[in-house]
Scaffold this motif. Structure first.
Motif, PDB file in Angstrom:
ATOM      1  N   GLU A  91     -43.988 -47.376  11.713  1.00  0.00           N
ATOM      2  CA  GLU A  91     -44.016 -47.214  10.559  1.00  0.00           C
ATOM      3  C   GLU A  91     -42.525 -46.565  10.696  1.00  0.00           C
TER       4      GLU A  91
ATOM      5  N   CYS B   5     -38.876 -46.938   7.982  1.00  0.00           N
ATOM      6  CA  CYS B   5     -38.264 -45.356   7.921  1.00  0.00           C
ATOM      7  C   CYS B   5     -36.804 -45.673   8.313  1.00  0.00           C
TER       8      CYS B   5
ATOM      9  N   ALA C 213     -41.074 -47.783   4.160  1.00  0.00           N
ATOM     10  CA  ALA C 213     -41.971 -47.740   4.814  1.00  0.00           C
ATOM     11  C   ALA C 213     -43.749 -48.239   4.417  1.00  0.00           C
ATOM     12  N   GLU C 214     -43.331 -47.081   4.438  1.00  0.00           N
ATOM     13  CA  GLU C 214     -45.474 -47.293   4.014  1.00  0.00           C
ATOM     14  C   GLU C 214     -45.600 -48.652   3.306  1.00  0.00           C
TER      15      GLU C 214
ATOM     16  N   SER D  22     -45.458 -51.044   6.295  1.00  0.00           N
ATOM     17  CA  SER D  22     -46.287 -50.780   7.453  1.00  0.00           C
ATOM     18  C   SER D  22     -47.475 -51.452   6.907  1.00  0.00           C
TER      19      SER D  22
END
Length: 190
Positions: A133, A137, A153-154, A157
């Protein structure tokens, strides 16, 4: 003598990796690993303090293997977007690798699912997933502001992990290829 030990250690680790991935951590006994590695049980304990220590070494090796796949893909990339998609490509490469009983999903998560909640191996898996992750990011932060990069990014992911789980169930990289396409669409306007 140290060369022989190092060779035995690697054979044990390689055998454990094959058996843990194919059969699971709990279902794989020390006798199976030593027989496949062609070493005595004492050799295993000379190299690893316990089965738990062997599992941790296996997880570290899997993490290193994935990082190698990612770095090879990232080195060929020329833009932040391409480097971000290299994360997905590394997972696709992982799924396309030849496995004894076929692709079964993320070996790290498969192992973590079998370990007790407080096992050091679960922490190793968590660190791997956090690093993935963080890589996402880092590349996103070159395309958008820090807050949006963290959110995306979350999301990416989660997309990656969900597609990896489905790919493991289906036994091929198809879901990961679809996830890569979705990721490319999500970042195309950044």
């Amino acid at each position: 003598m140290s060369t022989r030990r190092g060779g035995a250690r690697q054979r044990i680790l390689d055998a454990a990796a094959r058996r843990f991935y194919a059969d699971g951590v709990a279902a794989t006994g020390i006798d199976v690993i030593t027989a496949e590695a062609g070493v005595a049980k004492m050799s295993l304990y000379n190299n690893f303090a316990s089965k738990s220590a062997l599992v941790e070494a296996y997880l570290d090796a899997r993490h290193g293997e994935w990082l190698g796949l990612y770095r090879a893909r990232a080195e060929a990339a020329t833009t932040p977007a391409e480097r971000l998609l290299a994360v997905f490509d590394a997972y696709i490469d992982h799924a396309d690798a030849a496995y004894e009983h076929g692709f079964r999903g993320c070996g790290l998560l498969n192992a973590a699912a079998e370990l007790p909640r407080d096992a050091p191996g679960r922490q190793a898996v968590r660190r791997h997933k956090e690093e993935v992750e963080r890589l996402l990011c880092d590349e996103l932060s070159l395309l958008t502001d820090a807050t949006r990069a963290g959110e995306l990014a979350e999301h990416l992911s989660f997309l990656l992990e969900g597609s990896m789980a489905r790919a493991g169930l289906e036994g091929d990289a198809g879901r990961l290829i679809g996830a890569r396409r979705i990721a490319a669409e999500l970042i195309s306007d950044l």
